[in-house]
Design a protein around this motif. Sequence first.
Motif, PDB file in Angstrom:
ATOM      1  N   ASP A  41     -75.983 -63.600 -14.008  1.00  0.00           N
ATOM      2  CA  ASP A  41     -74.767 -63.550 -13.774  1.00  0.00           C
ATOM      3  C   ASP A  41     -74.386 -62.598 -12.536  1.00  0.00           C
ATOM      4  O   ASP A  41     -73.466 -62.729 -11.810  1.00  0.00           O
ATOM      5  N   ASP A  42     -75.208 -61.530 -12.426  1.00  0.00           N
ATOM      6  CA  ASP A  42     -75.386 -60.510 -11.480  1.00  0.00           C
ATOM      7  C   ASP A  42     -75.770 -61.219 -10.258  1.00  0.00           C
ATOM      8  O   ASP A  42     -75.015 -61.116  -9.111  1.00  0.00           O
ATOM      9  N   LEU A  43     -76.571 -62.143 -10.114  1.00  0.00           N
ATOM     10  CA  LEU A  43     -77.097 -62.906  -9.071  1.00  0.00           C
ATOM     11  C   LEU A  43     -76.309 -63.649  -8.711  1.00  0.00           C
ATOM     12  O   LEU A  43     -75.787 -63.733  -7.322  1.00  0.00           O
ATOM     13  N   GLU A  44     -75.329 -64.554  -9.489  1.00  0.00           N
ATOM     14  CA  GLU A  44     -74.283 -65.386  -9.039  1.00  0.00           C
ATOM     15  C   GLU A  44     -73.099 -64.417  -8.449  1.00  0.00           C
ATOM     16  O   GLU A  44     -72.621 -64.933  -7.294  1.00  0.00           O
ATOM     17  N   ASN A  45     -72.729 -63.542  -8.920  1.00  0.00           N
ATOM     18  CA  ASN A  45     -71.891 -62.630  -8.316  1.00  0.00           C
ATOM     19  C   ASN A  45     -72.238 -61.993  -7.009  1.00  0.00           C
ATOM     20  O   ASN A  45     -71.531 -61.916  -6.073  1.00  0.00           O
ATOM     21  N   TYR A  46     -73.289 -61.539  -6.823  1.00  0.00           N
ATOM     22  CA  TYR A  46     -73.831 -61.142  -5.646  1.00  0.00           C
ATOM     23  C   TYR A  46     -73.995 -62.171  -4.425  1.00  0.00           C
ATOM     24  O   TYR A  46     -73.446 -61.981  -3.354  1.00  0.00           O
ATOM     25  N   VAL A  47     -74.505 -63.425  -4.849  1.00  0.00           N
ATOM     26  CA  VAL A  47     -74.449 -64.527  -3.845  1.00  0.00           C
ATOM     27  C   VAL A  47     -72.843 -64.544  -3.501  1.00  0.00           C
ATOM     28  O   VAL A  47     -72.618 -64.952  -2.206  1.00  0.00           O
ATOM     29  N   ARG A  48     -71.851 -64.684  -4.369  1.00  0.00           N
ATOM     30  CA  ARG A  48     -70.513 -64.840  -3.911  1.00  0.00           C
ATOM     31  C   ARG A  48     -69.864 -63.949  -3.166  1.00  0.00           C
ATOM     32  O   ARG A  48     -69.530 -64.074  -2.257  1.00  0.00           O
ATOM     33  N   GLU A  49     -70.412 -62.733  -3.345  1.00  0.00           N
ATOM     34  CA  GLU A  49     -69.912 -61.555  -2.830  1.00  0.00           C
ATOM     35  C   GLU A  49     -70.479 -61.587  -1.216  1.00  0.00           C
ATOM     36  O   GLU A  49     -69.708 -61.220  -0.221  1.00  0.00           O
TER      37      GLU A  49
END
Length: 137
Positions: free
Chosen positions: A111-119
């Motif tokens: 979940d954090d990886l996905e959010n970092y990629v989006r950010e």
Amino acid sequence: MIRVMVVDDHLVVRQGLAACFEYRTEDVRVVGGCGRGDQVVDAAHTLAPDVVLMNCNMDGGDGWAATEALLAVQPHCHVIFFSAIGAGPADYARARAVGAVGYLHKSVDPDDLENYVREVAAGGTAWPGLLDHNDNS
């Protein structure tokens, strides 16, 4: 759609990340990748990624040199180092010096990886535990 390229010398990592994003998200896709640092520029030219998840140490040129080469010709790409090697302040400084916008350990929560990629795709950064990941300086 956020286009991600994975640069890692382990095929299982490249395929695993592709499957993970495919299964878990509608807005992030791994569009391809490569397993050697000396293949990065050509692969990015073909794949046109928004975000590159870059391993630090690989055959055919390390991720540090590959990041510098990539950003010299495609400065719009956002590179996040993605490594099994724990990072300290010197690693973060080196990553920033070559133009990366983040450094994540491979044990990061999906979940954090996905959010970092989006950010990162939106112009932010990914420096968990060291810097505020909204800091673009």
